[in-house]
Write a protein that holds these residues in place. Structure first.
Motif, short mmCIF file in Angstrom:
data_model
loop_
_atom_site.label_atom_id
_atom_site.label_comp_id
_atom_site.label_asym_id
_atom_site.label_seq_id
_atom_site.Cartn_x
_atom_site.Cartn_y
_atom_site.Cartn_z
N MET A 149 -8.96 1.12 17.74
CA MET A 149 -7.80 1.07 16.85
C MET A 149 -7.06 2.39 16.83
SD MET A 149 -9.30 -1.08 13.62
CE MET A 149 -7.86 -0.71 12.61
N MET A 150 -7.81 3.48 16.75
CA MET A 150 -7.18 4.80 16.69
C MET A 150 -6.48 5.15 18.01
SD MET A 150 -7.47 5.92 13.66
CE MET A 150 -7.30 4.18 13.16
N LEU A 151 -7.14 4.86 19.12
CA LEU A 151 -6.54 5.13 20.43
C LEU A 151 -5.27 4.30 20.61
CD1 LEU A 151 -9.67 5.28 22.80
CD2 LEU A 151 -8.33 7.20 21.89
N GLY A 152 -5.29 3.07 20.10
CA GLY A 152 -4.14 2.19 20.24
C GLY A 152 -2.97 2.57 19.36
N GLN A 153 -3.22 3.32 18.28
CA GLN A 153 -2.15 3.67 17.36
C GLN A 153 -1.65 5.10 17.51
OE1 GLN A 153 -0.64 1.52 14.80
NE2 GLN A 153 -1.50 0.16 16.34
N PHE A 154 -2.57 6.03 17.68
CA PHE A 154 -2.16 7.44 17.65
C PHE A 154 -1.71 7.99 18.99
CE2 PHE A 154 -3.88 7.17 13.47
CZ PHE A 154 -3.10 8.08 12.76
N ILE B 109 4.11 -1.10 0.30
CA ILE B 109 3.66 -1.00 -1.09
C ILE B 109 3.32 -2.39 -1.61
CG2 ILE B 109 4.51 -0.67 -3.45
CD1 ILE B 109 5.81 1.88 -2.58
N PHE B 110 4.12 -3.37 -1.20
CA PHE B 110 3.90 -4.74 -1.65
C PHE B 110 2.95 -5.52 -0.73
CE2 PHE B 110 8.12 -3.43 -3.15
CZ PHE B 110 7.96 -3.61 -4.51
N THR B 111 3.04 -5.25 0.57
CA THR B 111 2.22 -6.03 1.50
C THR B 111 0.76 -5.60 1.52
OG1 THR B 111 2.79 -4.59 3.38
CG2 THR B 111 4.19 -6.53 3.00
N SER B 112 0.48 -4.31 1.25
CA SER B 112 -0.90 -3.84 1.31
C SER B 112 -1.82 -4.53 0.30
CB SER B 112 -0.95 -2.31 1.12
OG SER B 112 -2.26 -1.83 1.27
N PRO B 113 -1.46 -4.57 -1.00
CA PRO B 113 -2.30 -5.33 -1.95
C PRO B 113 -2.38 -6.82 -1.60
CG PRO B 113 -0.83 -3.85 -3.11
CD PRO B 113 -0.37 -3.89 -1.69
N LYS C 294 -10.26 -12.99 10.33
CA LYS C 294 -9.06 -13.80 10.55
C LYS C 294 -7.79 -13.01 10.24
CE LYS C 294 -6.93 -18.22 9.30
NZ LYS C 294 -7.08 -19.47 8.49
N VAL C 295 -7.78 -12.32 9.10
CA VAL C 295 -6.60 -11.56 8.71
C VAL C 295 -6.38 -10.39 9.67
CG1 VAL C 295 -5.58 -10.12 6.89
CG2 VAL C 295 -6.81 -12.23 6.29
N PHE C 296 -7.47 -9.75 10.09
CA PHE C 296 -7.36 -8.65 11.05
C PHE C 296 -6.74 -9.13 12.36
CE2 PHE C 296 -9.11 -6.46 14.75
CZ PHE C 296 -8.71 -5.15 14.50
N THR C 297 -7.21 -10.26 12.86
CA THR C 297 -6.72 -10.79 14.13
C THR C 297 -5.23 -11.07 14.08
OG1 THR C 297 -8.88 -11.79 14.61
CG2 THR C 297 -6.97 -12.66 15.80
N ILE C 298 -4.76 -11.66 12.99
CA ILE C 298 -3.35 -12.00 12.84
C ILE C 298 -2.48 -10.73 12.87
CG2 ILE C 298 -1.61 -12.90 11.24
CD1 ILE C 298 -3.74 -14.96 10.34
N PHE C 299 -2.86 -9.73 12.08
CA PHE C 299 -2.03 -8.52 11.99
C PHE C 299 -2.13 -7.65 13.23
CE2 PHE C 299 -1.75 -9.64 7.52
CZ PHE C 299 -0.46 -9.25 7.21
N MET C 300 -3.28 -7.65 13.87
CA MET C 300 -3.40 -6.88 15.11
C MET C 300 -2.50 -7.47 16.19
SD MET C 300 -4.47 -4.35 16.81
CE MET C 300 -5.86 -3.56 16.02
N PHE D 190 5.04 -0.48 10.59
CA PHE D 190 4.32 0.02 9.42
C PHE D 190 3.53 -1.10 8.75
CE2 PHE D 190 7.13 3.76 9.48
CZ PHE D 190 6.23 4.76 9.11
N VAL D 191 4.18 -2.23 8.53
CA VAL D 191 3.55 -3.34 7.81
C VAL D 191 2.36 -3.90 8.58
CG1 VAL D 191 3.89 -5.73 7.04
CG2 VAL D 191 5.63 -4.00 6.52
N THR D 192 2.52 -4.11 9.87
CA THR D 192 1.42 -4.69 10.65
C THR D 192 0.29 -3.68 10.90
OG1 THR D 192 2.65 -4.20 12.70
CG2 THR D 192 2.85 -6.43 11.79
N SER D 193 0.64 -2.40 11.03
CA SER D 193 -0.39 -1.37 11.18
C SER D 193 -1.24 -1.28 9.93
CB SER D 193 0.25 -0.01 11.47
OG SER D 193 0.89 0.00 12.72
N ASN D 194 -0.58 -1.26 8.78
CA ASN D 194 -1.31 -1.23 7.52
C ASN D 194 -2.08 -2.53 7.31
OD1 ASN D 194 -1.12 -1.94 4.30
ND2 ASN D 194 -1.50 0.24 4.65
N GLY D 195 -1.49 -3.65 7.74
CA GLY D 195 -2.13 -4.95 7.56
C GLY D 195 -3.42 -5.10 8.34
N ARG D 196 -3.54 -4.45 9.48
CA ARG D 196 -4.79 -4.55 10.24
C ARG D 196 -5.84 -3.57 9.71
NH1 ARG D 196 -5.21 -0.12 12.98
NH2 ARG D 196 -3.40 1.12 13.43
N MET D 197 -5.39 -2.46 9.09
CA MET D 197 -6.34 -1.46 8.59
C MET D 197 -7.11 -1.94 7.38
SD MET D 197 -6.74 1.26 10.35
CE MET D 197 -7.44 2.40 9.15
#
Length: 413
Positions: free
Chosen positions: A220-225, A258-262, A275-281, A310-317
């Motif tokens: 994940m880190m190699l893919g993002q940073f 701010i809204f999508t993270s919670p 399941k949620v991780f797979t969708i956002f990744m 931003f939204v999808t990166s946060n969503g997979r984390m």
């Protein structure tokens, strides 16, 4: 406001300062490259130095975090972080700033592991996704308020100002830690003998499930940073943004998350982490591909793509960290998460450094080869999906033997 929520808000505040401290350097990239007359490679070193040192300290923390009260060690670590941030603010040149960033990373790396360990100790698995979503919303707040405000005061003053601002905020947050973080010692009750450093490493490396979790973190880190540190320089050099217009990227992306993270946290608890991780990744691959191929582009279109990033990166984390946290038992959670944090920071630093080697500066100052970096990021991100499906959560209940936080209440969405 109940005691559990006060605790989570305190952890979110710690996370906020750590994230701003790391993120603020990236949008300052164009300004620092001009002032210090440094190349993309030297700027990449400035970014990666923080993550490399954070990785080293997190690795060392794996041998000590489970030996002490979480509250005591958090107070000491955050005090060191505050002083190191002040040193960054006072840095007169590139070399001193580089050294100060290394020191800041040493303390910043430990805060990540401590936050996850505390959540794992206090919050049961059934509600851990929501708690993780709330704490990770600090990334969004940092993007909306922290980074843009830092850029604004840097544009009207100088690059030192954001670090002074962050040091001032850290004083307030240190008070919050003292006031709202309770003594957490339940993990000590499960320990008969304190493991040696070699035993800690063997315990993690000898556990296939935890090694899969750590490998997921690396990918994940190699893919993002490989992408993130150079978004700002690329937007200025290739897409046509001004330094002040960079704030729009962070404000728009942060405002949405701010809204999508919670919400992602709730979905994680409701539909499952994998399941949620797979969708956002999978969704995250789209903005990576687009961002790394942009040329001169209207601002609204760029903001649409970067906000999705931003939204999808946060969503997979959010589901990923809930998944990783659940692979360790309470008595060794701190050491495992510190070990994982070390790997996370080192991987992020390696990604930034390698991307800096791949990128080149064109005749007119534009960044070249960012598209190649994008292909690498997409490939590495794809590997995360089958890997996440093989990770099993073994800890389904948190330890609630927490002093001074009796009658812990449910975190309501």
């Amino acid at each position: 406001m109940n005691k559990e929520r006060l605790l989570l808000w305190t952890l979110a505040a710690i996370n906020f300062t750590h994230i701003v401290d790391f993120m603020i350097l990236m949008p300052l990239g164009p300004q620092l490259m001009r002032i210090f007359e440094i190349t993309p490679r030297e700027f990449g070193l400035l970014v990666s130095s923080y993550t490399f040192s954070a990785g080293v300290s997190s690795f060392m923390g794996a041998f000590m975090l489970d030996k002490y009260d979480r509250r005591t060690i958090t107070l000491w670590v955050f005090t060191g972080f505050l002083l190191a941030t002040l040193a960054c603010a006072l840095s007169p040149n590139y070399s001193i700033l580089l050294i100060s960033r290394i020191i800041a990373g040493l303390f910043g790396g430990l805060t990540s592991a401590l936050i996850l360990a505390i959540i794992g100790d206090v919050i049961p698995d059934s509600r851990r996704g929501r708690a993780m979503g709330l704490v990770m919303a600090a990334f969004s707040v940092a993007s909306v308020f922290g980074v843009p405000f830092g850029l604004f005061i840097a544009s009207i003053s100088n690059w030192h100002a954001p670090f002074f601002f962050l040091a001032g905020m850290s004083v307030l947050i240190l008070w919050m830690i003292y006031q709202f973080l309770p003594s957490i010692t339940a993990h000590l009750a499960h320990r008969v003998n304190k493991p040696t450093p070699i035993q800690v490493v063997r315990r993690v490396t000898g556990n296939p499930n935890q090694m899969r979790a750590i490998t997921l973190t690396i990918m994940m880190m190699l893919g993002q940073f490989t992408i993130i540190p150079f978004i700002s320089p690329y937007m200025v050099a290739n897409v046509g943004f001004t330094d002040i217009e960079l704030t729009y990227i962070y404000m728009a992306g942060g405002l949405f998350t701010i809204f999508t993270s919670p919400w992602v946290g709730k979905m994680t608890d409701l539909h499952g982490k994998t399941k949620v991780f797979t969708i956002f990744m999978a969704l995250n691959l789209i903005p990576i591909g687009v961002i790394t191929h942009l040329g001169q582009t209207p601002i609204p279109y760029v903001l649409l793509i970067t906000t999705m990033f931003f939204v999808t990166s946060n969503g997979r984390m959010v589901p990923a960290m809930a998944l990783v946290t659940g692979t360790a038992k309470p008595e060794n959670r701190g050491s495992f998460l510190s070990f994982n944090s070390a790997v996370q920071q080192l991987s992020a630093g390696l990604a930034s450094f390698v991307a800096g080697l791949i990128l080149a500066e064109g005749i007119n100052g534009e960044l070249l080869n960012y598209n190649i970096v994008g292909y690498i990021a997409i490939f590495l991100s794809l590997l995360c999906i089958p890997l996440a499906k093989r990770i099993k959560v073994i800890d389904t209940d948190a330890v609630h033997d927490v002093k001074n936080i009796a009658d812990v209440e449910t975190v309501k969405g």
